[in-house]
Design a protein around this motif. Structure first.
Motif, PDB file in Angstrom:
ATOM      1  N   ASP A  99      10.972   5.391  35.384  1.00 44.38           N
ATOM      2  CA  ASP A  99      11.156   5.947  36.542  1.00 44.38           C
ATOM      3  C   ASP A  99       9.984   6.307  37.290  1.00 44.38           C
ATOM      4  OD1 ASP A  99      13.787   5.851  35.791  1.00 44.38           O
ATOM      5  OD2 ASP A  99      13.816   7.770  34.577  1.00 44.38           O
ATOM      6  N   GLY A 100      10.050   6.517  38.534  1.00 47.84           N
ATOM      7  CA  GLY A 100       8.989   7.023  39.390  1.00 47.84           C
ATOM      8  C   GLY A 100       8.393   5.729  40.123  1.00 47.84           C
ATOM      9  N   PRO A 101       7.748   6.241  41.115  1.00 46.45           N
ATOM     10  CA  PRO A 101       7.068   5.098  42.201  1.00 46.45           C
ATOM     11  C   PRO A 101       6.484   3.929  41.462  1.00 46.45           C
ATOM     12  CG  PRO A 101       6.445   7.436  42.855  1.00 46.45           C
ATOM     13  CD  PRO A 101       6.832   7.264  41.414  1.00 46.45           C
ATOM     14  N   VAL A 102       6.491   2.950  42.343  1.00 46.54           N
ATOM     15  CA  VAL A 102       5.986   1.434  41.758  1.00 46.54           C
ATOM     16  C   VAL A 102       4.917   1.220  42.852  1.00 46.54           C
ATOM     17  CG1 VAL A 102       6.363  -1.005  40.921  1.00 46.54           C
ATOM     18  CG2 VAL A 102       8.242   0.938  40.737  1.00 46.54           C
ATOM     19  N   SER A 103       3.632   0.993  42.248  1.00 47.26           N
ATOM     20  CA  SER A 103       2.655   0.567  43.431  1.00 47.26           C
ATOM     21  C   SER A 103       1.729  -0.451  42.818  1.00 47.26           C
ATOM     22  CB  SER A 103       1.891   1.715  43.828  1.00 47.26           C
ATOM     23  OG  SER A 103       1.030   2.388  42.636  1.00 47.26           O
ATOM     24  N   VAL A 104       0.965  -1.086  43.550  1.00 45.36           N
ATOM     25  CA  VAL A 104       0.013  -2.206  43.174  1.00 45.36           C
ATOM     26  C   VAL A 104      -0.966  -1.293  42.375  1.00 45.36           C
ATOM     27  CG1 VAL A 104      -1.467  -3.740  43.740  1.00 45.36           C
ATOM     28  CG2 VAL A 104       0.301  -3.708  45.115  1.00 45.36           C
ATOM     29  N   GLU A 105      -1.469   0.081  42.881  1.00 42.65           N
ATOM     30  CA  GLU A 105      -2.345   0.702  41.921  1.00 42.65           C
ATOM     31  C   GLU A 105      -1.898   0.933  40.697  1.00 42.65           C
ATOM     32  OE1 GLU A 105      -2.914   1.227  46.387  1.00 42.65           O
ATOM     33  OE2 GLU A 105      -1.413   1.288  45.018  1.00 42.65           O
ATOM     34  N   VAL A 106      -0.563   1.358  40.474  1.00 44.05           N
ATOM     35  CA  VAL A 106      -0.091   1.683  39.006  1.00 44.05           C
ATOM     36  C   VAL A 106      -0.149   0.255  38.205  1.00 44.05           C
ATOM     37  CG1 VAL A 106       2.099   2.308  37.929  1.00 44.05           C
ATOM     38  CG2 VAL A 106       1.224   3.690  39.770  1.00 44.05           C
ATOM     39  N   MET A 107       0.120  -0.736  38.957  1.00 44.71           N
ATOM     40  CA  MET A 107       0.194  -2.114  38.121  1.00 44.71           C
ATOM     41  C   MET A 107      -1.285  -2.428  37.628  1.00 44.71           C
ATOM     42  SD  MET A 107       3.512  -4.064  39.460  1.00 44.71           S
ATOM     43  CE  MET A 107       3.386  -3.755  41.168  1.00 44.71           C
ATOM     44  N   ALA A 108      -2.133  -2.197  38.521  1.00 42.07           N
ATOM     45  CA  ALA A 108      -3.565  -2.413  38.266  1.00 42.07           C
ATOM     46  C   ALA A 108      -3.953  -1.425  36.962  1.00 42.07           C
ATOM     47  CB  ALA A 108      -4.522  -2.321  39.347  1.00 42.07           C
ATOM     48  N   ASP A 109      -3.513  -0.237  36.904  1.00 41.35           N
ATOM     49  CA  ASP A 109      -3.699   0.632  35.843  1.00 41.35           C
ATOM     50  C   ASP A 109      -3.157  -0.100  34.619  1.00 41.35           C
ATOM     51  OD1 ASP A 109      -5.200   2.164  37.682  1.00 41.35           O
ATOM     52  OD2 ASP A 109      -3.912   3.867  37.640  1.00 41.35           O
ATOM     53  N   ASP A 110      -2.052  -0.435  34.677  1.00 47.77           N
ATOM     54  CA  ASP A 110      -1.332  -0.996  33.784  1.00 47.77           C
ATOM     55  C   ASP A 110      -2.091  -1.987  33.061  1.00 47.77           C
ATOM     56  OD1 ASP A 110       0.814   0.316  33.967  1.00 47.77           O
ATOM     57  OD2 ASP A 110       1.930  -1.133  34.966  1.00 47.77           O
ATOM     58  N   ALA A 111      -2.651  -2.783  33.905  1.00 44.29           N
ATOM     59  CA  ALA A 111      -3.567  -4.128  33.549  1.00 44.29           C
ATOM     60  C   ALA A 111      -4.980  -3.539  32.865  1.00 44.29           C
ATOM     61  CB  ALA A 111      -3.796  -5.051  34.625  1.00 44.29           C
ATOM     62  N   ALA A 112      -5.449  -2.605  33.551  1.00 48.20           N
ATOM     63  CA  ALA A 112      -6.693  -1.917  32.841  1.00 48.20           C
ATOM     64  C   ALA A 112      -6.226  -1.483  31.507  1.00 48.20           C
ATOM     65  CB  ALA A 112      -7.018  -0.876  33.488  1.00 48.20           C
ATOM     66  N   ASP A 113      -5.072  -0.793  31.159  1.00 54.31           N
ATOM     67  CA  ASP A 113      -4.649  -0.133  29.790  1.00 54.31           C
ATOM     68  C   ASP A 113      -4.400  -1.287  28.808  1.00 54.31           C
ATOM     69  OD1 ASP A 113      -4.823   2.285  30.805  1.00 54.31           O
ATOM     70  OD2 ASP A 113      -2.759   2.514  31.542  1.00 54.31           O
ATOM     71  N   ASP A 137      14.862  -4.033  39.860  1.00 48.86           N
ATOM     72  CA  ASP A 137      13.366  -4.020  39.408  1.00 48.86           C
ATOM     73  C   ASP A 137      12.819  -5.023  40.218  1.00 48.86           C
ATOM     74  OD1 ASP A 137      13.919  -1.867  37.553  1.00 48.86           O
ATOM     75  OD2 ASP A 137      13.920  -3.304  35.913  1.00 48.86           O
ATOM     76  N   LEU A 138      13.415  -6.134  40.603  1.00 50.64           N
ATOM     77  CA  LEU A 138      12.580  -7.083  41.575  1.00 50.64           C
ATOM     78  C   LEU A 138      12.345  -6.846  42.638  1.00 50.64           C
ATOM     79  CD1 LEU A 138      13.317 -10.980  41.521  1.00 50.64           C
ATOM     80  CD2 LEU A 138      13.182  -9.873  43.551  1.00 50.64           C
ATOM     81  N   ARG A 139      13.256  -5.817  43.195  1.00 50.72           N
ATOM     82  CA  ARG A 139      13.120  -5.508  44.782  1.00 50.72           C
ATOM     83  C   ARG A 139      12.174  -4.356  44.677  1.00 50.72           C
ATOM     84  NH1 ARG A 139      19.166  -4.670  47.194  1.00 50.72           N
ATOM     85  NH2 ARG A 139      19.427  -6.226  48.374  1.00 50.72           N
ATOM     86  N   ARG A 140      12.033  -3.617  43.426  1.00 49.03           N
ATOM     87  CA  ARG A 140      11.010  -2.513  43.366  1.00 49.03           C
ATOM     88  C   ARG A 140       9.450  -3.081  43.342  1.00 49.03           C
ATOM     89  NH1 ARG A 140      12.118   1.664  38.913  1.00 49.03           N
ATOM     90  NH2 ARG A 140      10.427   2.884  40.103  1.00 49.03           N
ATOM     91  N   PHE A 141       9.524  -4.133  42.537  1.00 47.02           N
ATOM     92  CA  PHE A 141       8.077  -4.622  42.464  1.00 47.02           C
ATOM     93  C   PHE A 141       7.674  -5.296  43.733  1.00 47.02           C
ATOM     94  CE2 PHE A 141       5.275  -8.527  41.735  1.00 47.02           C
ATOM     95  CZ  PHE A 141       4.712  -8.198  40.570  1.00 47.02           C
ATOM     96  N   LEU A 142       8.773  -6.167  44.445  1.00 51.00           N
ATOM     97  CA  LEU A 142       8.303  -6.670  45.863  1.00 51.00           C
ATOM     98  C   LEU A 142       8.052  -5.909  46.699  1.00 51.00           C
ATOM     99  CD1 LEU A 142       8.240  -9.589  47.319  1.00 51.00           C
ATOM    100  CD2 LEU A 142      10.857  -9.051  47.624  1.00 51.00           C
ATOM    101  N   ASP A 143       8.702  -4.528  46.830  1.00 51.88           N
ATOM    102  CA  ASP A 143       8.473  -3.524  47.851  1.00 51.88           C
ATOM    103  C   ASP A 143       6.807  -3.062  47.733  1.00 51.88           C
ATOM    104  OD1 ASP A 143      11.008  -3.845  48.877  1.00 51.88           O
ATOM    105  OD2 ASP A 143      11.874  -2.095  47.933  1.00 51.88           O
TER     106      ASP A 143
END
Length: 269
Positions: free
Chosen positions: A64-78, A184-190
Motif C-alpha cells: 500500500d502507499g504511493p508508488v514512485s520511481v524514487e521508491v523503486m530506486a530505493d528498492d534497487a539499492a536495498d 499494479d501495472l497501472r500504478r507502475f506505469l503512472d
C-alpha cells in the motif's frame, strides 16, 4: 534458483547467477527476472548477476502507499545491500532505465557504471500519450493474449513478429504463474508519466552507456540521445535495426557490446 530477500520493508524476489564483477539488472513495465534470461545465461561465466522483480511485478508484492520511481530506486539499492554488494554495474531497460537513473542519483556510491537501454529524461508528448494508451489497453483488451499482441507491436521489431519470436514470448507470458494485476501495472506505469530527471542527470558521475533502438517507436533515439547529452561523458550508440528490447532480440550482440563497456570501465574496488 531465485529467492526472496528482505530489502527494506519488502520481500523482493531475486535471481543471482555467476561469478565475477557485480551486475544489477532492472526490468521495465511488468517485467520480471525472466526478461533478463539471455543475460543471466549469456554473461554468468564472466559476471555475478542479480535480477529482481520490481514491486508489484511477478513474485514481489505491491505494498500500500504511493508508488514512485524514487521508491523503486530505493528498492534497487536495498537489493544490493541485502545481497552484500557494495557497488555494481547497473543495467536497466525502459522503465528500469529510469529507475537506474534515479538509483545513480540517490545512491551513487552503489553504482559502478550505468547501461541505459531505451531511456528518456522525461516523456515527451508522444511517449506520454503512448503510456496513457497502454493504461487504457490493459483494461480494454478482451484477453491477456490480445493485450500482449497489441502491446508488443511497439516493443519488438516486425522481424521478431514475423519469425515467431514474439509468439514464443507471448506463450511464455501466458504460462507464467505469477500474473501482475491490472491495477499494479497501472500504478507502475503512472509513476513514470511525469517523472523528470532532466535537471539532475548532469550530477551522475558513473560511466554511462546509453543504447537506443533505431526502430523503437516509443523510447526513440532522440530521447535516448537527450539522456546521453546530459550525463557527463556518456557514450551513445544506436542499434539501427532494433526496437525497444534488443537485449532479447539480439542478445549475443547486446551482451557483447555491454561486456566490452564493463571491461573498459573495470570492476572497481
Amino acid at each position: 534458483m531465485g529467492q526472496h530477500v528482505r530489502a527494506g520493508e519488502l520481500e523482493i524476489w531475486t535471481e543471482e547467477v555467476g561469478r565475477g564483477p557485480d551486475v544489477l539488472l532492472i526490468g521495465g513495465l511488468g517485467d520480471t527476472v525472466e526478461s533478463w534470461q539471455f543475460q543471466l545465461d549469456g554473461l554468468a561465466d564472466r559476471y555475478h548477476l542479480i535480477a529482481f522483480d520490481n514491486r508489484g511485478a511477478g513474485r514481489t508484492a505491491m505494498p500500500d502507499g504511493p508508488v514512485s520511481v524514487e521508491v523503486m530506486a530505493d528498492d534497487a539499492a536495498d537489493v544490493l545491500r541485502a545481497t552484500g554488494v557494495a557497488s555494481a554495474h547497473v543495467a536497466g531497460f525502459s522503465g528500469g532505465s529510469i529507475i537506474a537513473q534515479e538509483l545513480a542519483l540517490r545512491h551513487g556510491e552503489l553504482v559502478r557504471s550505468l547501461v541505459l537501454q531505451s531511456t528518456w529524461p522525461v516523456m515527451d508528448a508522444y511517449l506520454r500519450s503512448w503510456a496513457r494508451f497502454v493504461h487504457w489497453l490493459v483494461e480494454a483488451a478482451p484477453s491477456e493474449r490480445a493485450f500482449l499482441e497489441n502491446f508488443f507491436l511497439d516493443i519488438y521489431t516486425a522481424r521478431a513478429h514475423n519469425n515467431g519470436t514474439v509468439e514464443k514470448f507471448i506463450e511464455e507470458v501466458l504460462a507464467f504463474p505469477h500474473k501482475q494485476s491490472t491495477e499494479d501495472l497501472r500504478r507502475f506505469l503512472d509513476a513514470f508519466i511525469d517523472h523528470d530527471t532532466t535537471d539532475r542527470l548532469p550530477q551522475i558521475a558513473a560511466p554511462t552507456l546509453v543504447l537506443a533502438g533505431g526502430l523503437d517507436p516509443t523510447a526513440r533515439p532522440q530521447l535516448c540521445r537527450a539522456v546521453a547529452d546530459l550525463i557527463p561523458n556518456a557514450v551513445f550508440e544506436v542499434l539501427e535495426q532494433e526496437s525497444h528490447q534488443p537485449f532479447q532480440e539480439v542478445p549475443e550482440e547486446w551482451n557483447s557490446r555491454v561486456d566490452a563497456f564493463w571491461r573498459n570501465v573495470g570492476p572497481g574496488s
